[in-house]
Design a protein around this motif. Sequence first.
Motif, PDB file in Angstrom:
ATOM      1  N   PRO A  66       0.840  -1.202   0.000  1.00  0.00           N
ATOM      2  CA  PRO A  66       0.000   0.000   0.000  1.00  0.00           C
ATOM      3  C   PRO A  66       0.870   1.245   0.000  1.00  0.00           C
ATOM      4  O   PRO A  66       2.040   1.203   0.373  1.00  0.00           O
ATOM      5  N   GLU A  67       0.298   2.336  -0.428  1.00  0.00           N
ATOM      6  CA  GLU A  67       1.007   3.615  -0.425  1.00  0.00           C
ATOM      7  C   GLU A  67       1.370   3.976   1.010  1.00  0.00           C
ATOM      8  O   GLU A  67       0.567   3.767   1.930  1.00  0.00           O
ATOM      9  N   PRO A  68       2.574   4.514   1.247  1.00  0.00           N
ATOM     10  CA  PRO A  68       2.942   4.889   2.612  1.00  0.00           C
ATOM     11  C   PRO A  68       2.060   6.019   3.135  1.00  0.00           C
ATOM     12  O   PRO A  68       1.645   6.894   2.383  1.00  0.00           O
ATOM     13  N   VAL A  69       1.783   5.956   4.416  1.00  0.00           N
ATOM     14  CA  VAL A  69       0.950   6.960   5.065  1.00  0.00           C
ATOM     15  C   VAL A  69       1.829   7.757   6.014  1.00  0.00           C
ATOM     16  O   VAL A  69       2.581   7.177   6.791  1.00  0.00           O
ATOM     17  N   THR A  70       1.749   9.058   5.952  1.00  0.00           N
ATOM     18  CA  THR A  70       2.507   9.897   6.860  1.00  0.00           C
ATOM     19  C   THR A  70       1.856   9.833   8.235  1.00  0.00           C
ATOM     20  O   THR A  70       0.659  10.083   8.363  1.00  0.00           O
ATOM     21  N   PRO A  71       2.624   9.477   9.281  1.00  0.00           N
ATOM     22  CA  PRO A  71       2.022   9.389  10.609  1.00  0.00           C
ATOM     23  C   PRO A  71       1.581  10.765  11.099  1.00  0.00           C
ATOM     24  O   PRO A  71       2.237  11.767  10.841  1.00  0.00           O
TER      25      PRO A  71
END
Length: 192
Positions: A66-71
């Motif tokens: 999946p596309e990385p998610v910015t925390p």
Amino acid sequence: TAEPATAEPATAEPATAGPLPEGATPLELARRLGLELGGKGRDYGLRAGELEHQAARSARAAPAWPEPVTPRLSLSWMPSGRSPLPPGKHHLYVFVHGFHGNALDLRGFRNQLALLLPDKSCARFLMSSSNEDFTATSSFEEMGENLANEVRAFLRSESLDQSAARVSFVCHSFGSIIARAALRKPQLEALL
């Protein structure tokens, strides 16, 4: 005359599949991985095009990530969509270590908090060190007094006396008792 033995180049695909037999040599392992041995048997490197071939083969077999998610950090007191503090105000985070601890015990947590805070310019951090030598020998009243004095001195030294809109205590174990004792001291009355 006999010709010296040379290693045969590996084929484009690994020679065999499955586990290596017990006692397999590095040469057999290199052939299994599709590596070409250099002229003297010392330079292990991929043949031209083999790297692309292996990458393409891996891409077909690998699952899609999946596309990385910015925390993002969201705390209960933070209003969504805007800065949690008015302009020019600061939030002081006081980290208080536990029994026989030191000021560096909570630095990993401080670093993560500093990275995830949405409005970093408003945050100030105090790693408490006033009770490092006293957690085993002093009363909670004394340690609370030490912490209250340390917080007050930090506020003055950083010129935060008027701009500290919020103070949060981040404590480990025994440190939470010390922080509660400090909050009862007159030095911190103005912060409550």
